[in-house]
Design a protein around this motif. Structure first.
Motif, PDB file in Angstrom:
ATOM      1  N   THR A 336       0.856  -1.189   0.000  1.00 33.34           N
ATOM      2  CA  THR A 336       0.000   0.000   0.000  1.00 33.34           C
ATOM      3  C   THR A 336       0.888   1.234   0.000  1.00 33.34           C
ATOM      4  O   THR A 336       2.076   1.168   0.327  1.00 33.34           O
ATOM      5  N   LEU A 337       0.310   2.345  -0.364  1.00 38.36           N
ATOM      6  CA  LEU A 337       1.035   3.618  -0.349  1.00 38.36           C
ATOM      7  C   LEU A 337       0.752   4.360   0.949  1.00 38.36           C
ATOM      8  O   LEU A 337       0.401   5.530   0.959  1.00 38.36           O
ATOM      9  N   ASP A 338       0.914   3.624   2.050  1.00 39.72           N
ATOM     10  CA  ASP A 338       0.711   4.187   3.379  1.00 39.72           C
ATOM     11  C   ASP A 338       2.000   4.016   4.167  1.00 39.72           C
ATOM     12  O   ASP A 338       2.520   2.904   4.301  1.00 39.72           O
ATOM     13  N   VAL A 339       2.539   5.110   4.698  1.00 39.11           N
ATOM     14  CA  VAL A 339       3.843   5.077   5.358  1.00 39.11           C
ATOM     15  C   VAL A 339       3.814   4.156   6.577  1.00 39.11           C
ATOM     16  O   VAL A 339       4.689   3.298   6.746  1.00 39.11           O
ATOM     17  N   ILE A 340       2.818   4.311   7.422  1.00 44.91           N
ATOM     18  CA  ILE A 340       2.763   3.526   8.658  1.00 44.91           C
ATOM     19  C   ILE A 340       2.549   2.055   8.349  1.00 44.91           C
ATOM     20  O   ILE A 340       3.202   1.178   8.925  1.00 44.91           O
ATOM     21  N   MET A 367       6.534  10.853   8.134  1.00 45.40           N
ATOM     22  CA  MET A 367       5.205  10.305   8.388  1.00 45.40           C
ATOM     23  C   MET A 367       4.121  11.213   7.824  1.00 45.40           C
ATOM     24  O   MET A 367       3.043  10.742   7.442  1.00 45.40           O
ATOM     25  N   ARG A 368       4.384  12.505   7.746  1.00 46.32           N
ATOM     26  CA  ARG A 368       3.397  13.442   7.203  1.00 46.32           C
ATOM     27  C   ARG A 368       3.559  13.666   5.710  1.00 46.32           C
ATOM     28  O   ARG A 368       2.846  14.479   5.132  1.00 46.32           O
ATOM     29  N   GLY A 369       4.517  12.944   5.102  1.00 44.70           N
ATOM     30  CA  GLY A 369       4.717  13.081   3.661  1.00 44.70           C
ATOM     31  C   GLY A 369       5.750  14.112   3.286  1.00 44.70           C
ATOM     32  O   GLY A 369       5.987  14.340   2.094  1.00 44.70           O
ATOM     33  N   ILE A 493       8.815   2.946   1.743  1.00 45.66           N
ATOM     34  CA  ILE A 493       8.396   4.046   2.614  1.00 45.66           C
ATOM     35  C   ILE A 493       8.550   5.379   1.900  1.00 45.66           C
ATOM     36  O   ILE A 493       7.707   6.283   2.025  1.00 45.66           O
ATOM     37  N   ASP A 494       9.634   5.531   1.138  1.00 48.32           N
ATOM     38  CA  ASP A 494       9.838   6.783   0.408  1.00 48.32           C
ATOM     39  C   ASP A 494       8.752   6.984  -0.641  1.00 48.32           C
ATOM     40  O   ASP A 494       8.234   8.096  -0.826  1.00 48.32           O
ATOM     41  N   ASN A 495       8.390   5.907  -1.343  1.00 49.84           N
ATOM     42  CA  ASN A 495       7.291   6.010  -2.313  1.00 49.84           C
ATOM     43  C   ASN A 495       5.991   6.397  -1.614  1.00 49.84           C
ATOM     44  O   ASN A 495       5.229   7.237  -2.103  1.00 49.84           O
ATOM     45  N   ALA A 496       5.734   5.759  -0.463  1.00 54.60           N
ATOM     46  CA  ALA A 496       4.514   6.081   0.279  1.00 54.60           C
ATOM     47  C   ALA A 496       4.555   7.517   0.785  1.00 54.60           C
ATOM     48  O   ALA A 496       3.531   8.221   0.789  1.00 54.60           O
ATOM     49  N   ARG A 497       5.733   7.971   1.215  1.00 56.88           N
ATOM     50  CA  ARG A 497       5.857   9.355   1.687  1.00 56.88           C
ATOM     51  C   ARG A 497       5.554  10.348   0.571  1.00 56.88           C
ATOM     52  O   ARG A 497       4.795  11.313   0.761  1.00 56.88           O
ATOM     53  N   ARG A 498       6.116  10.107  -0.606  1.00 53.37           N
ATOM     54  CA  ARG A 498       5.881  11.030  -1.719  1.00 53.37           C
ATOM     55  C   ARG A 498       4.417  10.992  -2.144  1.00 53.37           C
ATOM     56  O   ARG A 498       3.823  12.019  -2.484  1.00 53.37           O
ATOM     57  N   PHE A 499       3.828   9.794  -2.102  1.00 54.17           N
ATOM     58  CA  PHE A 499       2.408   9.712  -2.429  1.00 54.17           C
ATOM     59  C   PHE A 499       1.573  10.458  -1.399  1.00 54.17           C
ATOM     60  O   PHE A 499       0.610  11.157  -1.746  1.00 54.17           O
ATOM     61  N   THR A 500       1.933  10.299  -0.111  1.00 52.53           N
ATOM     62  CA  THR A 500       1.194  10.994   0.944  1.00 52.53           C
ATOM     63  C   THR A 500       1.246  12.498   0.732  1.00 52.53           C
ATOM     64  O   THR A 500       0.244  13.205   0.895  1.00 52.53           O
TER      65      THR A 500
END
Length: 895
Positions: A336-340, A367-369, A493-500
């Protein structure tokens, strides 16, 4: 040799005689014991049966118990073969006895236990000599003992039975003696043949030599029989296979070996240096059937512990497990594209195959993107997996600043994994939190690998792998595995952060483009919801636009696609709808104009993408106008699902709005409208397709869920309807955003509506104006009477002068005072500058100057000029300044 054999034979014969005598004695004793047990059983059965027979209780309670019981007792005694059946009273006076002379006399001995209600069996001296006696109480219905029954068999009777068996026992013993003697002779001859005439001393020396050799060799040796039993196993074989004590003579299958090993030991096949696993060992096995070499059926097996092979196999297995772990990490981390959630996936993959406990910390900005905020050791605990106690490690959500001496701070500073093999032997990590470090050690944690999560050269956080004492410490070889796990997780995590970050930007943009608070109006009671999709915001929007004449426009639409571009396009369309609504267009006309707007936007996007086909491909929209005076609603749709209507009686209807192509794909095709009358209190439910459709649910299923959620809800407020609909219909993980708007209809009080027909005669202006002033007085609007009279005079005069019949005047008292003058002409009025010499033409300017708003709308026939006045303006503010220097600058057109 023969003398030795004779001595052996005499010894066997002596032992046999002794055994036969012992067996005979045991048989006599056993026979006596069996006879006594049989006597006891017969005594108990006879006493119980007689005591509980139907007539015994009534006989004992009769006036003469002996007359009835004596014949019955004697009949039972003769039938069962017992020596006596005696009945007597609780006082001990006999009612029956084999010797009639004892009837009426007192019995000897104690029978207190029987009087207490218990059955008593014992051996004691009776009137017929020593006997096995059973006494059973006869109990009345009230629980009292009314009498007792004693049945006995004499010991003399028992001994007679045993004596009758003695001849048979002695004959059996003599026969056994003869058989054993003959067997001893045969065994002696067989032993001589099998020992090949060797002396016992020579046999002993040969056995000792073979036994020493068998247990001295460093290979396991086993011999199995043809029926699968273990005949022999040396010490090495017992050690290698972990055989239990006393394994010789037992079936191989019952020794607790692995099935493949047990089958191999008894298989009738030749095996040469095959490697098999036995517990934690790898054994090289050789099997040779003994029957091939003239021996009996069975196997001779040798086992060799292959230590080097085992070490190589262990390394290969470890490498295979690590490769499998890394493969699983690539599949399971970053789903998923969720950091946590991604941090939790890293912990779940590593426990328990690589570590017993895994903790993950991330920088707050990540965590906040946001981008990582430079060199810092302050991070927030994001995941903890592998431990149930909450007080051992920092909990999820805790903000942690690692001390410089800790392995965590060192790994963050040098960008490489740090291994602590034994946490008890190092003290740097304790400086962070000595009390928590003590709890960690008490819990059994012994080893740590701390790895920074790096992506694109930037540290995003930290992953800590912990092992317990029972698992064993981390080795240097484990560092590469930990770093590889961390690297894969860091990329995800980096992908999820950028998506966030992009998702938050899109959500912020979209929410800024959506209406924050709907404008105040009296026609509808409205509630709304907007929920962005889990994968990203889309182009769904809704709006409420007040229109003149106590009317309201309801809008809901959906731009195809997701992300910032879809949100920006939605904002453009919402602005366009507001602009077109200010022209007071009908729903079909407004959607036609909006279709052209979307087509232009789509073309601009396609040009920006240099013809790669990345256009918007259209949008959908539903536009409805509700009139609070008449209760009519008119709507048109461009590719959007029709709304649902919940009538005051609870009936749910999905309106069949004529469908047109989506916006941008209409190619100028005309739209059709749907018009219907809604009772006051009806609920109009507008929504986007994300509410009812999804990857796991089709349109029809969603419609039925929505129908069920709306049914029996006529008395709910729009807010409650929104909540119930989302709870019942909304997917758990929506893949499209959702816009929902619920509007409850209201009707303007008829007492606040006044209407007059105006003849096409200038003389009719004064009477109509007077009637209007009287209506204003009724509504309490005297403060704006002068301004209203001025505006009405100008508009009615212009309609008579330049318009065509029929001419009507309507006043509506809602939040504002609305004056409407309609006629049959469709010529549009407009303001223009007047020359100094013009005699008139300034009336429309006065209307525009002193009304809050004014405008023109076009019904199917003619036009309506309307003006709104605030009912709260004071008269002193509304008296116009008619100075020529101001008015001469404007002239009104012909209408």
């Amino acid at each position: 040799m023969h003398s030795v054999a004779g001595q052996v034979f005499l010894l066997q014969l002596t032992l046999t005689v002794l055994l036969v005598l012992a067996a005979g004695t045991a048989l006599v004793l056993q026979a006596r014991d069996s006879t006594m047990k049989e006597a006891t059983r017969r005594s108990v059965a006879t006493a119980e049966a007689f005591a509980h027979s139907p007539g015994t209780l009534s006989a004992m309670k009769s006036d003469d118990p002996g007359a009835v019981l004596q014949p019955s007792a004697e009949a039972v005694r003769k039938t069962t073969g017992v020596d006596y059946v005696v009945t007597f009273s609780p006082a001990g006076i006999r009612w029956s006895h084999p010797d009639p002379g004892l009837i009426g006399k007192r019995v000897t001995g104690s029978f207190a236990n029987a009087l207490a209600g218990h059955r008593v069996t014992s051996t004691f001296r009776t009137s017929v000599g020593p006997a096995v006696n059973t006494t059973v109480p006869v109990i009345d219905t009230d629980g009292s003992v009314v009498g007792l029954v004693s049945v006995g068999i004499s010991v003399e009777h028992v001994n007679a039975g045993v004596s009758g068996k003695l001849p048979l026992l002695l004959g059996s013993a003599a026969g056994a003696l003869l058989i054993v003697t003959a067997g001893s002779v045969l065994v002696s001859r067989r032993v001589r043949r099998q020992t090949h005439g060797l002396d016992p001393a020579e046999l002993s020396r040969m056995y000792e030599h073979h036994d020493a050799v068998l247990h001295a060799v460093k290979e396991g040796v086993l011999i199995t029989s043809g029926d699968g039993c273990l005949l022999l196993a040396n010490d090495e074989a017992k050690r290698l296979l972990g055989l239990p004590p006393g394994a010789e003579g037992r079936a191989v299958a019952d020794l607790g070996l692995a099935p493949h090993m047990a089958e191999l030991l008894v298989a009738e096949q030749v095996v040469t240096d095959e490697v098999h696993r036995a517990g934690d060992r790898l054994l090289a096995v050789n099997v040779r059937p003994t029957a091939l070499y003239g021996g009996p059926a069975g196997n001779a097996v040798t086992l060799r512990d292959s230590t080097e092979l085992r070490a190589l196999a262990g390394k290969a297995q470890s490498a295979r497990e690590r490769l499998q772990l890394l493969y699983d990490a690539g599949v399971r981390i970053g789903t998923t594209l969720d950091v946590i959630h991604t941090a939790e996936e890293l912990a779940d993959v590593a426990v328990p195959r690589f570590a017993d406990v895994v903790t993950v910390e991330l920088l707050d900005g990540v965590m906040r993107g946001g981008e990582p905020s430079g060199d810092t050791t302050e991070m927030r605990r994001t995941a903890v997996t592998g431990i149930s106690r909450k007080d051992v490690f920092y909990p999820v959500g805790e903000l942690i600043r690692y001390a410089p001496a800790t392995p965590m701070a060192l790994s963050m500073s040098n960008g490489r994994a740090v291994l602590e093999g034994d946490l008890r032997a190092v003290g740097g990590w304790r400086t962070q939190d000595p009390e928590r470090a003590r709890r960690i050690l008490e819990h059994g944690v012994r080893s740590l690998i701390s790895v920074p999560l790096r992506a694109r050269g930037v540290v995003l956080g930290l992953a800590d792998f912990w092992r317990m004492e029972t698992t064993g410490p981390f080795e240097p070889d484990d560092l590469s595995t930990a770093e590889e796990l961390a690297a894969r997780a860091a990329v995800a995590i980096d992908n999820a952060r950028r998506f966030t970050r992009e998702h938050d930007m899109a959500v912020t943009l979209q929410r800024s483009l959506l209406p924050g608070a709907l404008p105040e109006q009296s026609a509808l009671q409205v509630a709304h919801r907007y929920l962005p999709a889990e994968a990203g915001v889309g182009g769904d929007w809704f709006d409420l636009i007040p229109l003149p004449g106590a009317r309201v426009a309801l809008v809901v639409g959906d731009v195809v696609g997701h992300g910032v571009r879809a949100a920006a396009t939605m904002g453009q369309l919402r602005t366009a709808v507001h602009n077109f609504s200010s022209l007071d267009l009908t729903p079909d006309e407004l959607l036609s104009h909006l279709d052209e707007q979307v087509a232009r936007i789509d073309a601009d996007v396609a040009r920006e993408a240099e013809g790669d086909g990345a256009g918007i491909v259209g949008a959908t929209c539903l536009y409805a106008i509700y009139d609070a005076v008449t209760g009519h609603v008119t709507m048109a749709s461009s590719g959007h699902p029709g709304p649902a209507v919940v009538r005051p009686d609870g009936t749910v209807t999905f309106l069949d709005v004529p469908v047109s192509p989506p916006l941008g794909l209409g190619d100028g095709m005309p739209r059709e409208t749907l018009e219907l009358l809604l009772p006051e209190g009806s609920q109009l439910v507008l929504y986007t397709d994300g509410l009812i459709e999804g990857r796991h649910r089709d349109f029809d299923t969603g419609i039925e869920l929505l129908r069920a959620a709306l049914s029996d809800g006529a008395n709910r407020t729009p807010q409650e309807t929104c909540t119930d609909v989302l709870d019942a219909v909304m997917p758990e993980r929506p893949d499209d955003d959702v816009a929902l708007m619920v509007a409850r209809t209201r009707l303007l009080d008829p007492s606040r509506v006044a209407e007059w027909n105006v003849p096409p005669d200038p003389a009719a202006v004064a009477p109509v104006r007077s009637a209007c002033l009287r209506q204003l007085d009724v509504w309490g609007l005297d403060g704006i009477a002068f301004t209203t009279e001025l505006i009405l005079s100008e508009l009615i005069t212009n309609a008579i002068r330049y318009g065509t019949p029929p001419i009507k005047v309507r006043m509506l008292y809602d939040r504002t005072l609305i004056c409407e003058i309609s006629d049959g002409s469709s010529t549009a009025p407009h303001l223009r500058r007047a020359a100094t010499t013009d005699e008139g033409g300034r009336g429309l300017f006065l209307v525009a100057h002193y009304a809050e708003r004014w405008g023109t709308r076009y019904p199917p026939r003619g036009k309506v000029i309307w003006a709104e006045l605030s009912p709260y303006s004071g008269e002193q503010d509304l008296v116009p300044d008619l100075g020529d220097d101001f008015l001469e600058q404007w002239v009104e057109p012909e209408i």
